[in-house]
Design an enzyme around this catalytic site. Structure first.
Site, mmCIF file in Angstrom:
data_model
loop_
_atom_site.group_PDB
_atom_site.id
_atom_site.type_symbol
_atom_site.label_atom_id
_atom_site.label_comp_id
_atom_site.label_asym_id
_atom_site.label_seq_id
_atom_site.Cartn_x
_atom_site.Cartn_y
_atom_site.Cartn_z
ATOM 1 N N ASP A 1 1.345 -1.196 -0.075
ATOM 2 C CA ASP A 1 0.455 0.592 0.302
ATOM 3 C C ASP A 1 1.048 1.340 0.123
ATOM 4 O OD1 ASP A 1 -2.406 0.834 0.884
ATOM 5 O OD2 ASP A 1 -1.664 2.048 1.928
ATOM 6 N N GLU B 1 1.239 -0.900 -5.669
ATOM 7 C CA GLU B 1 0.547 0.142 -5.457
ATOM 8 C C GLU B 1 1.309 1.575 -5.259
ATOM 9 O OE1 GLU B 1 -2.820 2.808 -4.360
ATOM 10 O OE2 GLU B 1 -1.350 2.166 -2.664
HETATM 11 C C1 BGC Z 1 -5.887 2.400 -0.405
HETATM 12 C C2 BGC Z 1 -5.995 3.188 0.057
HETATM 13 C C3 BGC Z 1 -6.006 3.488 1.470
HETATM 14 C C4 BGC Z 1 -5.030 4.565 1.134
HETATM 15 C C5 BGC Z 1 -4.169 4.510 2.743
HETATM 16 C C6 BGC Z 1 -4.565 3.405 -0.377
HETATM 17 O O1 BGC Z 1 -3.700 3.424 -1.711
HETATM 18 O O2 BGC Z 1 -5.773 1.495 -1.433
HETATM 19 O O3 BGC Z 1 -7.514 2.526 -0.096
HETATM 20 O O4 BGC Z 1 -6.982 4.328 1.780
HETATM 21 O O5 BGC Z 1 -4.123 3.751 0.739
HETATM 22 O O6 BGC Z 1 -4.299 3.465 3.053
#
Ligand code: BGC
Ligand code: MG
Length: 555
Positions: A225, A284
C-alpha cells in the site's frame, strides 16, 4: 499461461533457482475487498471464513491468485488501511486460524494468496503511536513517526503546507500531558493514520519481521500500500502550490516517489527471494510517469506495479494503444511484466467510467477481452466480472469513506465501488451473508437482482460467462499470457479499418480486435472466432465488429 505455470492443482512447493515458474508474470489476480466479498456470520461485514466458503467460485472463475485487502486488527478509520497490529487478525474478519485454513484451502485449489501490507502509516491506536503521544518531544518513541514543531510564533501553524490525500492539512496538532497544545504529527491520509519515520532502522527492521511473519505462514506475496510514500524529501520542504493532492495523480511531490524508497524494496526482495515458491511484491505506486513506475520493478526490487495509466484511459483506441505501448516499453525496459487494472476499491467502477448503462457495459465487456489478451498480469476487482456499476446514489446517511467525508465532497467517496457483492436471490443484500441475514455494511441497490452470480451463471450473454470463457481460453492458449518473444504483442494495421479499431497479434495464431467506435466496422475475416463481447456476424471472408466490442480469433 506458460506451460510451466500451474494450470490447476496444488501450488508447487519449494521451487527455486532454475525451477522458477515465474507464475506471477502472467497471473490473473482477483482482488477481494474483504469487507464486501462474503459474510459468514451475519454481522454485515465480509470475513475470512466467507472468502474460504467461496473458494469454489473463485477457482471456477479461473483466476490464478487472490489479493485480499487488509484484515489486520484495526479501528477501521480507513476500513483496515489503518493497522493497529500487523500480526493479528481483526475479530470482525475472523482469527489467525481462519486465515491459516483459508490459505490451506486456497493452495489446495491451486490459488495463490497475496496479502496487503500497509507500511507508510499505522493506526493511531497502534502501540507505537500510543506510546509516542505519551512520550516527550524528542524521545525515541516519537522518532518512529514524524513529529515536528509548528510554525508561527506559538507553533500554531502546521510545520509545512502538505495536504492530506483525503483533504485538509496533512498535520494534526497534539495535546501535551499538561493540556497545552504540543507538536504536530504527519498523516498523508486520515489523522488516524500517522506516517511512520522510515529513516529509522527500527522501523525497517520491524517491517522485515512483519514480512517474515506472513511469509512463514505461507502467503505468496504482498500488495504494498502507498509503496511510493514511505520516504519523504529531506527537510520536508513545502509543496509550494495550492492545488489539492490526489492519490490518483501524477504530480511530482516531496512526499511521493522519492528515490530513497527503492533501498527498502531491495532489502525486501532479498527476503522474498530467500523463501521457496516465488513470493512476490506488488507496488501500489502512483508515479509521475511510467518510466518512474518502472523503477519499482527493477530486477532487484518488486515483481509488479499496478499500471494505473491503463486504468486512467478513456475507452478510445488511440489512448489505449498509447498507454499499452508505453507500459510494455517501460516495464519491459527493466525486464518486468506489465500489469493491467481496470477497477479497484479506490476508483469508480469502469462500467460507470466508460459511460454507464448499456454503452458502459458493452465497453466494459470489450475492455475485459482487451485486458485479458495483453501480455503480462491482469487484476480483476471483485464484481467487475458481474459488470457491477458504481453505486452513485447510496443514501448520504450510509456514506462512511473518510475520503468522501474528510474532503467534504461526497462525490470523492469510494463507498460506491465497495458495495457488497451480490451472490444470489432477488433482494438486497443478495446472499452476501448466511441464509436469512439482511445485514450489509453498505446497502446494495434494489436493481441488482439480475447482476448476481446466481443470475449470471449459465446465461451465455452475461458478463460472468464472458469472464469465465475468456479466463479459460487464456489458460488454454499458449500464445496468451507470459510475455515471451513468441507471444509478444504485434499491432496489426488492417486495410480500411478506422482509427477506432485496435487489432493485434499474440504469437502466430491469435488475434484480438477491439472497436472503440460508435459504428460497426466490416473487416476481412482474420480466422475462426474464439470469443466475442457482442454478436459478431461472420461471412465467408468478412466479419462485422459492432460498436464498443472486441473479439478473439484463432488464425
Ligand atoms: C489504499 C486506499 C487507502 C490508502 C491509505 C491506498 O492506496 O488502496 O484504500 O485509503 O492507501 O492506506
Ligand atoms: Mg462477518
Amino acid at each position: 499461461m506458460t506451460t510451466e505455470t500451474l494450470a490447476a492443482g496444488a501450488v508447487p512447493a519449494g521451487e527455486s533457482g532454475a525451477g522458477r515458474t515465474h507464475w506471477w508474470r502472467d497471473a490473473v489476480i482477483y482482488q477481494v475487498y474483504i469487507r464486501s466479498f462474503a459474510d459468514s456470520d451475519g454481522d454485515g461485514v465480509g470475513d475470512l471464513p466467507g472468502i474460504r466458503s467461496r473458494l469454489p467460485y473463485l477457482a471456477g472463475l479461473g483466476v490464478d491468485a487472490l489479493w485480499i485487502t487488509p484484515f489486520y486488527l484495526s479501528p477501521m478509520a480507513d476500513f483496515g488501511y489503518d493497522v493497529a497490529d500487523y500480526r493479528a487478525v481483526d475479530p470482525v474478519f475472523g482469527t489467525l486460524d481462519d486465515f491459516r485454513d483459508l490459505l490451506t484451502d486456497a493452495h489446495a485449489r491451486g490459488l495463490r494468496v497475496i496479502v496487503d501490507l500497509v507500511p507508510n502509516h499505522t493506526s493511531d491506536l497502534h502501540a507505537w503511536f500510543v506510546e509516542a503521544l505519551a512520550a516527550p518531544e524528542g524521545s525515541a518513541a516519537r522518532d518512529r513517526y514524524i513529529f515536528r514543531d509548528g510554525r508561527g510564533s506559538r507553533g500554531e501553524l502546521p510545520p509545512n503546507d502538505w495536504e492530506s490525500v483525503f483533504g485538509g492539512p496533512a498535520w494534526t496538532r497534539t495535546v501535551d500531558a499538561d493540556g497545552r497544545p504540543g507538536q504536530w504529527y504527519l498523516h498523508l491520509f486520515a489523522p488516524e493514520q500517522p506516517d511512520l519515520n522510515w529513516e529509522l532502522e527500527e522501523v525497517r527492521a520491524e517491517f522485515l519481521d512483519v514480512l517474515r511473519f506472513w511469509l512463514d505462514l505461507g502467503v505468496d506475496g504482498f500488495r504494498i500500500d502507498v509503496a511510493h510514500g514511505m520516504v519523504k524529501a529531506p527537510g520536508l520542504p513545502d509543496v509550494g502550490r495550492a492545488d489539492h493532492v490526489e492519490l490518483i495523480g501524477n504530480a511530482v511531490l516531496p512526499f511521493f516517489d522519492q528515490d530513497g524508497v527503492h533501498e527498502i524494496y531491495r532489502a525486501w526482495r532479498v527476503l522474498l527471494d530467500s523463501y521457496p515458491g516465488e513470493r512476490i511484491g506488488v507496488a501500489e505506486a502512483w508515479a509521475p510517469t511510467p518510466e518512474r513506475l518502472a523503477n519499482y520493478v527493477r530486477p532487484d526490487e518488486l515483481h509488479q506495479a499496478f499500471n494505473f495509466d491503463f486504468l486512467a484511459q478513456p475507452f478510445q483506441a488511440g489512448a489505449l494503444r498509447a498507454a499499452i505501448d508505453h507500459s510494455l516499453a517501460t516495464a519491459g525496459s527493466v525486464g518486468a511484466p506489465s500489469t493491467w487494472v481496470l477497477s479497484n476499491h479506490d476508483t469508480k467502477r469502469h462500467v460507470t467510467r466508460y459511460g454507464g448503462g448499456a454503452v458502459g457495459r458493452a465497453r466494459a465487456r470489450a475492455a475485459a477481452l482487451l485486458m485479458l489478451a495483453l501480455p503480462g498480469s491482469a487484476y480483476v476487482y471483485q464484481g467487475e466480472e458481474l459488470g457491477l456499476p458504481e453505486v452513485l446514489d447510496i443514501p448520504v446517511e450510509f456514506l462512511v469513506d473518510p475520503q468522501g467525508i474528510q474532503s467534504g465532497d461526497p462525490a470523492k467517496g469510494r463507498d460506491g465501488c465497495r458495495v457488497p457483492l451480490p451472490w444470489s436471490g432477488t433482494v438486497p443484500p443478495y446472499g452476501f451473508g448466511p441464509a436469512g441475514s439482511t445485514a450489509s455494511w453498505l446497502p446494495a441497490p434494489a436493481s441488482w437482482s439480475s447482476l448476481t452470480i446466481e443470475a449470471e451463471s449459465g446465461d451465455p450473454g452475461s458478463m460472468l460467462e464472458l469472464y469465465r470463457s475468456a479466463l479459460a481460453l487464456r489458460r488454454a492458449l499458449p500464445s496468451l499470457g507470459a510475455q515471451t518473444a513468441d507471444s509478444a504483442l504485434m499491432w496489426l494495421e488492417l486495410p480500411g479499418a478506422p482509427e477506432a479499431v485496435l487489432a493485434f497479434r499474440r504469437g502466430d495464431r491469435f488475434v484480438c480486435m477491439v472497436n472503440t467506435g460508435s459504428e460497426a466496422v466490416t473487416l476481412p475475416a482474420p480466422g475462426a472466432l474464439l470469443l466475442a463481447s457482442a454478436a459478431v456476424p461472420v461471412l465467408a471472408d468478412s466479419i462485422t465488429l459492432p460498436a464498443d466490442s472486441a473479439a478473439w480469433w484463432r488464425v
